[in-house]
Design an enzyme around this catalytic site. Structure first.
Site, PDB file in Angstrom:
ATOM      1  CD  GLU A   1      38.097  45.955  43.990  1.00  0.00           C
ATOM      2  OE1 GLU A   1      37.598  45.959  42.850  1.00  0.00           O
ATOM      3  OE2 GLU A   1      37.812  45.120  44.847  1.00  0.00           O
TER       4      GLU A   1
ATOM      5  CD  GLU B   1      35.505  41.132  44.786  1.00  0.00           C
ATOM      6  OE1 GLU B   1      35.896  41.972  45.619  1.00  0.00           O
ATOM      7  OE2 GLU B   1      35.413  41.374  43.555  1.00  0.00           O
TER       8      GLU B   1
END
EC number: 5.3.1.22
Length: 310
Positions: A286, A188
């Protein structure tokens, strides 16, 4: 508060009360009284997380999964799954299978404080391989196929190219454990402007370079569109250029990191692009809710309905 909202909340409260009297759970009661509780599946596999719908579903984890499934969600994610006890992991995994939902990511390793991925520390690599073995056990319990990895800070005393080479070697060592188990770590990139200054991995092109160099199906990119809107924008062209190495998406609008339609990202265009490219993975939600309580949770669901590429 408008009249429609007031009536809906009144009906929901009545349904919960009736459900309690009948000895059934809050999700079932709400579903029995409110037609909005049972919805068609979303076109993309959007994945909420625990706590996002607790005002509707209560604190029980499985009740939250059931509420989400009733609303049309077909996936779930939980960053902290590795920290939950085995019984909870097994219970969540059984519920996901029962509901026909996919497990999205949980965090294998998110190192915000050290440069152990990039400084060539061999003991750190051995420890990360052990962490991979532990993640495989958790993934088997919950049915997960992807785990998040954040490869830590950069080293201010080491040339950047050495750091890149060391990071590649570290990721290859982790793939030696993950690949035979069929588990994919997704790297990420994080934004350095608002949330995570000092991190080594910040851009999609950089993630693409790492994944191409590692050259394993167990090492791919997690493209979090919230972070990338802040870092570099150019979301759709970067999706296209790095497509072969992207396995997972997460979203949150910017500014604010809340649900789509609360910021500047044209999610209806981005999601339509993913649909048109044939993306069949998970899109993790998220982000926070822009408003609190039951009304805020309904606003999140409605926002995803408005941008879902039907």
């Amino acid at each position: 508060m408008n009249d429609h909202t007031f009536d809906r909340r009144t009906l929901l409260g009545a349904g919960l009360a009736a459900g309690a009297a009948a000895g059934i759970g809050p999700v079932a009661a709400a579903a029995g009284q409110d037609d909005e509780s049972t919805r068609r599946p979303f076109a993309l596999d959007f994945a909420p997380h625990f706590g996002m719908f607790r005002h509707h579903a209560g604190d029980d984890l499985v009740d939250q999964l059931r509420f989400a499934a009733d609303e049309g969600f077909r996936a779930w994610e939980d960053n902290g799954m590795m920290g939950r006890d085995v019984a909870t992991q097994e219970r969540v995994g059984a519920a996901l299978r029962e509901l026909g939902m996919r497990m999205g990511v949980f965090v294998l390793d998110a190192d915000f404080g050290t440069a152990r991925y990039v400084n060539g520390d061999r003991e750190a690599r051995t420890a990360l391989q052990q962490r991979c073995r532990e993640a495989i056990e958790v993934a088997e319990r919950v049915g997960a196929k992807w785990v998040t990895v954040v490869p830590g800070r950069y080293d201010q005393r080491l040339e950047w190219d050495y750091q890149t080479a060391n990071c590649i070697d570290t990721l290859k060592a982790m793939c030696e454990v993950l690949e035979p188990a069929g588990l994919t770590m997704v790297l990420e990139p994080l934004n350095a402007r608002t949330d995570h200054p000092g991190q080594f991995l910040t851009k999609i092109a950089q993630g693409y370079l790492l994944c191409r160099a590692v050259d394993s199906p167990a090492c791919k990119i997690l493209d979090d569109l919230y972070h990338q809107q802040i870092t570099e924008g150019n979301l759709i062209p970067n999706i296209d250029r790095a497509w072969s190495e992207i396995a997972y998406f997460q979203v949150g609008d910017n500014p604010g990191r809340c649900e789509p339609t609360t910021g500047e990202i044209a999610f209806e265009r981005v999601f339509a692009h993913l649909r048109d490219k044939g993306f069949d993975g998970v899109v993790g939600m998220e982000h926070g809710n822009s408003r609190g309580g039951v009304e805020g949770e309904r606003a999140v669901i409605d926002a995803y309905r408005s941008v879902d590429p039907v």
